[in-house]
Design an enzyme around this catalytic site. Structure first.
Site, PDB file in Angstrom:
ATOM      1  N   PHE A 214       0.784  -1.248   0.136  1.00  0.00           N
ATOM      2  CA  PHE A 214      -0.083  -0.031  -0.193  1.00  0.00           C
ATOM      3  C   PHE A 214       0.951   1.359  -0.066  1.00  0.00           C
ATOM      4  O   PHE A 214       1.674   1.558   0.861  1.00  0.00           O
ATOM      5  CB  PHE A 214      -0.973  -0.026   1.206  1.00  0.00           C
ATOM      6  N   ASP A 322       9.229   3.061   1.780  1.00  0.00           N
ATOM      7  CA  ASP A 322       7.959   3.856   2.351  1.00  0.00           C
ATOM      8  C   ASP A 322       7.972   3.468   3.815  1.00  0.00           C
ATOM      9  O   ASP A 322       7.555   2.531   4.223  1.00  0.00           O
ATOM     10  CB  ASP A 322       6.760   3.151   1.378  1.00  0.00           C
ATOM     11  N   LYS A 353       2.289  10.509   8.444  1.00  0.00           N
ATOM     12  CA  LYS A 353       1.501  10.200   9.428  1.00  0.00           C
ATOM     13  C   LYS A 353       2.249  10.563  11.150  1.00  0.00           C
ATOM     14  O   LYS A 353       2.092  11.910  11.021  1.00  0.00           O
ATOM     15  CB  LYS A 353       1.409   8.731   9.689  1.00  0.00           C
ATOM     16  N   THR A 377       1.167  24.178  -4.243  1.00  0.00           N
ATOM     17  CA  THR A 377       0.991  25.347  -3.406  1.00  0.00           C
ATOM     18  C   THR A 377       1.284  25.301  -1.924  1.00  0.00           C
ATOM     19  O   THR A 377       2.050  26.005  -1.699  1.00  0.00           O
ATOM     20  CB  THR A 377      -0.402  25.747  -3.435  1.00  0.00           C
TER      21      THR A 377
END
Ligand SMILES: Cc1ncc(COP(=O)(O)O)c(C=O)c1O
Length: 496
Positions: A214, A322, A353, A377
């Protein structure tokens, strides 16, 4: 194992507390008080209670509420206790999908915004890529104090998915820079073709990912996410290589011979895929989680990851680690990949997280020169940087990685005890407090999670049949015992 049993009363609920004599020393003590809470309390007949149900009904008119568990009262929540809209007090071992490092309303954190410079960053949200506040460089330097070895650069981003999404772009840019050599980036041919999504400006390259992985739900990430079909169906995906993630037996050390063979098979497949994709859509890099989280808390050995890193080096492709879910000390080390003892660090490590901001660390080799290539942005929320700075201070000064290692060892030994006592449970596993156990099937898992909730314990599910723990870094031995006690009661109810 020495089990001391006692009975505790909590509101309407009675549960058994199993206390294991701890081998863990100082980390046993609670780090903060939990305000007025020292145990869960359930005041409604079911969760969601009536207030949440009314709020859900209202929200459903304008919003998809399919994933909402219940509404929360964050003002009343404290430490490891989450209070829901109906006033139920839950021992929270899930912590906002593993994203609250120090639990709720950590002492002094609300005061951070009494300081005007912190408050100014809330009122005036900077477009960080163009107009960063004067203290932005200091914030980046703070982040770099926890950078993985050898990664001396960092970019901040808003979430885990955008961190991975932009990490893929950085990797493709690095890969193409080396292909291009002296040729200018903006040749007429590159400009014209990229504007039409065609090579050579938009090259045919791929990222190799792993079954069960994931990495997020944005379009690029989704092509590397393979945990649940509901995330993916109806969405076009890149045809990129997907290697098998080793399907191992637990405990890993006990099944070493079979596990080594499975890992060797999977590693050979990675090499074969890199070779096979060379003509079709060359692999610019691979991405892997140190522990597959959403995919069902699947582990592999440190040796597997070292060999995988060596394969990336051998084929001169990038290696992205990751650490969105595993990062920030929960595994017992600040980064879960610290366990691997790599000769060469990953090229990119992504985070979000519990790190309060998203982003990624990267090596000098990956570094790009031009502005606007990795950009949006907001590029994170600078009003959160004071929280990040204070959180890192606490994590370091209280050595919360060591604490997670100690409390996790205790939690895991409790789960291993369950595995021995309940036929429908298996494969207790974990690093630090990043712990999990499997139920026999999805229904049983869902029933454990739901019954635990109605008994005041918030835990999560992942993969097909896994029960997962993601407590905060201030989770204590006493709270681990309380969680195990509640679960024991739940298991007895569920046992056939
Ligand atoms: C390993 C991993 N990568 C990426 C993501 C995506 O992060 P986010 O939900 O912040 O986009 C998650 C989220 O669960 C994750 O666990």
């Amino acid at each position: 194992m020495n089990l001391l049993r006692g009975i505790k009363r909590c509101g309407k609920m009675t549960y058994i507390i199993s206390r294991q004599r701890s081998t863990v020393a100082a980390s046993a003590r609670p780090l903060t008080d939990n305000g007025k809470f020292d145990r869960p309390s359930i005041v409604t007949n079911e969760i969601p209670g009536p207030k949440t149900r009314a709020l859900l009904e209202r929200a459903a008119v304008v919003h998809n509420t399919g994933a909402i568990n219940f509404f929360c009262d964050y003002e009343k929540s404290k430490g490891n206790y989450l209070v829901d809209a109906d006033g139920n007090v839950l021992l929270d071992c899930y912590q906002q999908i593993s994203s609250m490092p120090l639990g709720y309303n950590y002492p002094g954190f609300l005061d951070i915004y009494k300081d005007e410079s912190s408050l100014v960053s809330v009122v005036n949200r900077a477009a960080l890529g163009n107009f960063p506040p004067v203290n932005f460089t200091k914030d980046l330097e703070t982040l770099l104090t926890v950078a993985p070895k050898g990664l001396t650069n960092v970019v901040t981003l808003a979430c885990g998915s955008c961190s991975n999404e932009n990490a893929y772009k950085a990797l493709f840019m690095w890969y193409q820079r080396r292909q291009r050599g002296e040729e200018p980036l903006g040749s007429d041919q590159n400009i014209e073709s990229c504007m039409m999504n065609k090579p050579p400006g938009s090259p045919n390259l791929s990222i190799l990912s792993f079954s069960g992985a994931f990495h997020g739900r944005t379009l690029g990430c989704l092509s590397t996410t393979h945990s649940k079909w509901i995330h993916k169906i109806d969405i076009p995906a890149f045809d990129w290589p997907i290697a098998d993630f080793p399907q191992l037996k637990y405990p890993l050390e006990e099944f070493k011979r079979e596990n080594d063979a499975e890992e060797a098979r999977c590693l050979a497949q990675v090499e074969e895929l890199i070779e096979r994709w060379r003509t079709k859509s060359p692999v610019a890099g691979l991405i892997i989680e140190p522990i597959q989280a959403e995919g069902g808390d699947r582990h592999a050995s440190d040796d597997y990851f070292r060999k995988l890193r060596n394969i990336a080096t051998k084929y001169d492709i990038g290696f992205i680690c990751d650490e969105v879910q595993t990062g920030m000390a929960i595994s017992g080390r600040f980064w879960a990949h610290d366990y691997w003892n790599l000769d060469k660090s990953p090229d990119i490590v992504t985070f979000a997280k519990k790190m309060i901001t998203g982003g990624f660390f990267f090596s000098d080799e990956i570094k790009w020169k031009e502005g606007y290539r990795i950009f949006n942005t907001w590029m994170s929320d600078p009003s959160k940087f004071p929280i990040l700075e204070h959180t890192l201070d606490v994590v370091k000064s209280e050595d919360l990685a060591a604490r997670a290692a100690g409390v996790g060892e205790h939690l895991l030994s409790g789960l291993k005890d369950f595995e021995r006592r309940y036929d429908f449970l298996s494969a207790a596993r974990g690093r630090g407090t990043f712990c999990a156990i499997d139920a026999v099937d999805t229904n049983t898992r869902d029933s454990v999670v739901k019954t635990a909730l109605s008994n005041g314990l918030l835990i999560g599910g992942c993969g097909e049949k896994t029960i997962r723990f993601r407590p905060s870094l201030i989770f204590s031995i006493q709270e681990a015992d309380m969680a195990l006690g509640i679960l024991d009661d739940v298991m007895q109810k569920i046992a056939p």
